[in-house]
Design a protein around this motif. Structure first.
Motif, mmCIF file in Angstrom:
data_model
loop_
_atom_site.group_PDB
_atom_site.id
_atom_site.type_symbol
_atom_site.label_atom_id
_atom_site.label_comp_id
_atom_site.label_asym_id
_atom_site.label_seq_id
_atom_site.Cartn_x
_atom_site.Cartn_y
_atom_site.Cartn_z
ATOM 1 N N GLU A 25 -58.182 -11.522 85.192
ATOM 2 C CA GLU A 25 -58.934 -10.249 84.660
ATOM 3 C C GLU A 25 -60.456 -10.332 84.699
ATOM 4 O O GLU A 25 -60.958 -11.422 84.041
ATOM 5 C CB GLU A 25 -58.437 -9.824 83.493
ATOM 6 N N MET A 102 -54.984 2.253 79.647
ATOM 7 C CA MET A 102 -54.663 1.596 80.890
ATOM 8 C C MET A 102 -54.183 2.368 81.816
ATOM 9 O O MET A 102 -53.413 3.459 81.610
ATOM 10 C CB MET A 102 -53.590 0.433 80.570
ATOM 11 N N TRP A 104 -52.112 1.898 85.810
ATOM 12 C CA TRP A 104 -51.497 1.283 86.763
ATOM 13 C C TRP A 104 -51.295 2.092 87.946
ATOM 14 O O TRP A 104 -50.958 3.044 88.204
ATOM 15 C CB TRP A 104 -49.969 1.193 86.526
ATOM 16 N N LYS A 286 -57.154 -5.747 87.057
ATOM 17 C CA LYS A 286 -56.339 -6.756 87.275
ATOM 18 C C LYS A 286 -55.406 -6.443 88.404
ATOM 19 O O LYS A 286 -55.026 -5.475 88.494
ATOM 20 C CB LYS A 286 -55.416 -7.336 86.020
ATOM 21 N N TYR A 288 -52.042 -7.387 90.752
ATOM 22 C CA TYR A 288 -50.862 -8.602 90.607
ATOM 23 C C TYR A 288 -50.189 -8.313 91.889
ATOM 24 O O TYR A 288 -49.720 -7.213 92.406
ATOM 25 C CB TYR A 288 -49.757 -7.698 89.721
ATOM 26 N N ALA A 299 -49.937 -4.048 92.847
ATOM 27 C CA ALA A 299 -50.226 -3.339 91.429
ATOM 28 C C ALA A 299 -51.563 -3.566 90.868
ATOM 29 O O ALA A 299 -52.000 -4.723 90.829
ATOM 30 C CB ALA A 299 -49.259 -3.660 90.106
ATOM 31 N N ARG A 301 -54.209 -2.951 87.791
ATOM 32 C CA ARG A 301 -53.939 -2.164 86.348
ATOM 33 C C ARG A 301 -55.759 -2.271 86.079
ATOM 34 O O ARG A 301 -56.335 -3.155 86.118
ATOM 35 C CB ARG A 301 -53.522 -3.434 85.627
ATOM 36 N N ARG A 303 -58.292 -0.736 82.894
ATOM 37 C CA ARG A 303 -58.631 -0.444 81.486
ATOM 38 C C ARG A 303 -59.724 -0.150 81.167
ATOM 39 O O ARG A 303 -60.995 -0.551 81.592
ATOM 40 C CB ARG A 303 -58.084 -1.739 80.757
#
Length: 331
Positions: A25, A102, A104, A286, A288, A299, A301, A303
């Motif tokens: 992150e 957040m 996604w 972030k 993933y 994915a 993410r 925030r």
């Protein structure tokens, strides 16, 4: 930030200031954050209203206090030879403390691997902004910290406008001017009177309605005349704005439509100074690769941290009992 014609996955992550490989992150660079913040403001009407009223605060530390005028008699008559009375109006403070939102964004791996995708980083920024704007709208309108809405629900973060509304509630009157088809406009005009001193300057007032009321207003001749007069004088500048009533902005949102099991809708009238929003302007992202491997997706993410507080609950009014099907027998 410019976009390259050929964008590989590595270049895209670099453009978005993301790290690859398990999701280390990082905080977005200042230049990228400065691009995403305006995008959110373009899609979030409450941010726009706060900005115009001077209550959109760019926060530089995790907690700040903003002023609230405790209204008392601030103007006095003083006769010759008589002492001036004690000044009673004072300023109090309200805390702005940012909470985390957040979003996604699952994306097909093929999109990342396609080296011919153009401007994908700008698309992702738009998607991030859209998700955050919707989450903020839910939190700022429907927030209720006294109720557990379940993990991850934005309504857990703040006490929103509907919960904090302290002006006398207005019950929609279906008989008001129903004969000439101006009932919905007349009801909204009358509701503004219930704001008292906060309702005097109509340009400082915003009316929020659901989509059922939006349709009725757009088809209503009285509303069309008022909006036609207002446009050209600054109307139509807010996201979701559909027109003006006596100078007050009217914004439509699906989040005021009837809830499941309800037979009537609600609306809200407020003075634009009644709330404040704190913009921490810090984004973390972030990636993933492994999380959605079974569906061949990556994915992302994102925030943000944002604060919200009600300054003047007495300047917020709810309208209850709005019929879903409003007659429009225009004169």
């Amino acid at each position: 930030m410019g976009s390259s014609a050929l964008m590989t996955k590595r270049q895209l992550l670099k453009a978005l200031s993301m790290n690859d490989g398990g999701g280390a992150e990082v905080t977005l660079q200042t230049t990228v954050a400065s691009e995403i913040v305006p995008l959110i403001r373009q899609q979030a009407y409450l941010r726009q209203l706060a900005q115009k009223s001077g209550a959109l605060i760019n926060m530089t530390k995790p907690k700040i206090r903003i002023p609230k005028l405790v209204r008392a008699q601030g103007v006095y008559g003083v006769q010759p030879g008589r002492p001036a009375p004690e000044f009673k109006a004072r300023m109090e403070g309200i805390d702005l403390v940012p909470e985390k939102l957040m979003a996604w964004l699952p994306i097909e791996s093929e999109v990342f691997e396609d080296a011919t995708i153009r401007d994908i980083e700008s698309i992702l920024r738009e998607e991030m902004a859209r998700e955050f704007a919707q989450g903020e709208e839910i939190a700022f309108l429907w927030g209720d910290r006294d109720t557990d809405h379940g993990d991850g629900d934005p309504r857990n973060l703040f006490n929103g406008l509907l919960k904090q509304a302290a002006a006398p509630a207005y019950q929609y009157d279906e008989t008001l001017d129903s004969a000439d088809g101006t009932g919905i406009v007349s009801n909204l005009v009358r509701a503004m009177r219930y704001l008292g001193i906060y309702g005097r300057n109509k340009k400082d007032i915003t009316i929020f309605v659901g989509l059922f009321a939006e349709e009725a207003l757009i088809r209503n001749a009285a509303f069309q005349r008022m909006s036609s007069y207002a446009f050209g004088q600054g109307a139509g500048i807010y996201t979701g704005e559909i027109g003006r009533i006596a100078g007050a902005t009217v914004i439509a949102t699906s989040f005021l439509d009837p809830l499941p099991g309800e037979t009537t809708a609600r609306a809200m009238v407020l003075n634009n100074t009644s709330f404040a929003i704190g913009d921490w302007q810090t984004f973390t992202v972030k990636v993933y690769n492994e999380l959605l491997a079974q569906t061949d997706e990556v994915a992302i993410r994102a925030r943000e941290r944002v604060a919200f507080a009600t300054r003047y609950p007495e300047a917020i009014l709810t309208i209850t009992g709005m019929p879903v099907n409003i007659s429009n027998t225009n004169p």
